[in-house]
Design an enzyme around this catalytic site. Sequence first.
Site, short mmCIF file in Angstrom:
data_model
loop_
_atom_site.label_atom_id
_atom_site.label_comp_id
_atom_site.label_asym_id
_atom_site.label_seq_id
_atom_site.Cartn_x
_atom_site.Cartn_y
_atom_site.Cartn_z
N SER A 90 -4.79 -0.39 -31.64
CA SER A 90 -5.34 -0.90 -30.39
C SER A 90 -5.64 0.22 -29.40
O SER A 90 -6.32 1.16 -29.76
CB SER A 90 -4.37 -1.93 -29.83
OG SER A 90 -5.06 -2.80 -29.01
N HIS A 137 -4.54 -9.63 -33.99
CA HIS A 137 -4.46 -8.26 -33.46
C HIS A 137 -3.04 -7.74 -33.64
O HIS A 137 -2.12 -8.17 -32.92
CB HIS A 137 -4.82 -8.35 -31.97
CG HIS A 137 -4.91 -7.04 -31.28
ND1 HIS A 137 -5.91 -6.14 -31.54
CD2 HIS A 137 -4.12 -6.48 -30.32
CE1 HIS A 137 -5.74 -5.08 -30.76
NE2 HIS A 137 -4.66 -5.26 -30.02
C1 GCU Z 1 -6.33 -5.13 -24.35
C2 GCU Z 1 -7.52 -4.24 -24.15
C3 GCU Z 1 -7.95 -3.58 -25.45
C4 GCU Z 1 -6.77 -2.89 -26.10
C5 GCU Z 1 -5.63 -3.86 -26.25
C6 GCU Z 1 -4.33 -3.28 -26.78
O1 GCU Z 1 -6.71 -6.24 -25.12
O2 GCU Z 1 -8.53 -5.02 -23.57
O3 GCU Z 1 -8.97 -2.63 -25.19
O4 GCU Z 1 -7.13 -2.32 -27.33
O5 GCU Z 1 -5.31 -4.41 -24.98
O6 GCU Z 1 -4.06 -2.10 -26.59
O7 GCU Z 1 -3.54 -4.04 -27.37
#
Ligand code: GCU
Length: 418
Positions: free
Chosen positions: A257, A398
């Site tokens: 992420s 995710h």
């Molecule tokens: C949020 C953000 C993303 C990021 C994510 C994370 O969703 O909008 O850009 O990758 O957090 O780090 O889990």
Amino acid sequence: MFRFIFAFILMLPAFAQRPGTNYDEAKVPRYTLPDPLILRNGQPVRDARTWTQKRRPEIFDLFEKQMFGQVPQRSPKIAFELEDIDESALGGKAIRKQVSIRIAGKPVHLLLYLPAGVRGPVPVFLGLNFTGNHTIDADPGIRLAEVWLFDKETRSLVKRVAPDTQRGSASSRWPVEMILSRGYGVATIYYGDIEPDFKDGLVHSVRRLLLKPGEGEPGPSEWGAIGAWAWGLSRALDYLETDKAVDAKKVAVIGHSRLGKTALWAGAADTRFALVVSNDSGEGGAAISRRRFGETVENLNTSFPHWFCTNYKQYSGREDELPFDAHMLLALIAPRPLYVASAAEDLWADPRGEFLAAVAAGPVYELLGRKGLGTDKMPGLHQPTGDTVRYHIRAGKHDITDYDWAQFLDFADRHLKR
Ligand code: GCU
């Protein structure tokens, strides 16, 4: 209280998914990607030498000045201190080292596990963690990190020694024993040691230590928090280069992420990293921005104004004016092995956009004599595809899971163990 705040932090990504976000493939605008193999002067790049000496520096310069920000040209004093070593950690399976990397006096804590009983230096996976080194495994020998938490009384974020109950709480993301059993070491740092992840975190950041005297904040083309986290990964690699048990020429940098965006930038900025893994890095990472599917540049700049340099703000809602796109960030990793991973339910990160960036980085890998993905058809679930650039999409949300790690380990076996 701690538990509530901890859960809140882990849920942040879900909250960030706003109404009005495009999740409809039919609404993806037509766009043209900038060609990574055409020089700024319009001339085509026909050989590896022109790529390495001219085009790569041009592209790197753009990402540096327009997105992640330059690291100031100052050298803080850096020292490594081995704080403790356990030759028989994890029931004898591992050697555990805890090292303090002192950056102008500021301690950044590195946790390193190496497989026990392996002769010779070992390759290592290095990545930052979100919640403290003590959360990656229940091993009671890991020092409890000082983590940033919301304090109800002062209504502010404070740094406190984490409670014992957090031990191992992120272990599903860090299959330490699986990694060790495959012959790799694993090293990690709590990203909040380098810079806490909130808007005014600068005062607690290594970025503050590199300001010029009298300067209040970095300039418009200078680094944001992601730049600082990536720089921290390079300092961890500096330490690994001093550790004889580690094969520092075989360090894979990995991140999930926002820390996947960080791993990509670390891999681009520091070519000592031998292999790069982006897991669900999404917008600002592996996903093509021009698609405007899921998160957008504007979402990033609004929700996380501290991540990128000030110059990046001008591209909110103006993706087509970016002088690059994610495929060129991936191309900066070439010819080194690159793994891009997505999750099917992670639409906010735009899995298809991540795949397409990996496809579009292919010509650069091919120019350098490596094989890219070898297809422009998105594979089905759990069908890893590609050679030096590899991609998979797995079922689920995710996250970074055992399935993801198993693929990354196979990939590392293929490219680092040769
Ligand atoms: C949020 C953000 C993303 C990021 C994510 C994370 O969703 O909008 O850009 O990758 O957090 O780090 O889990």
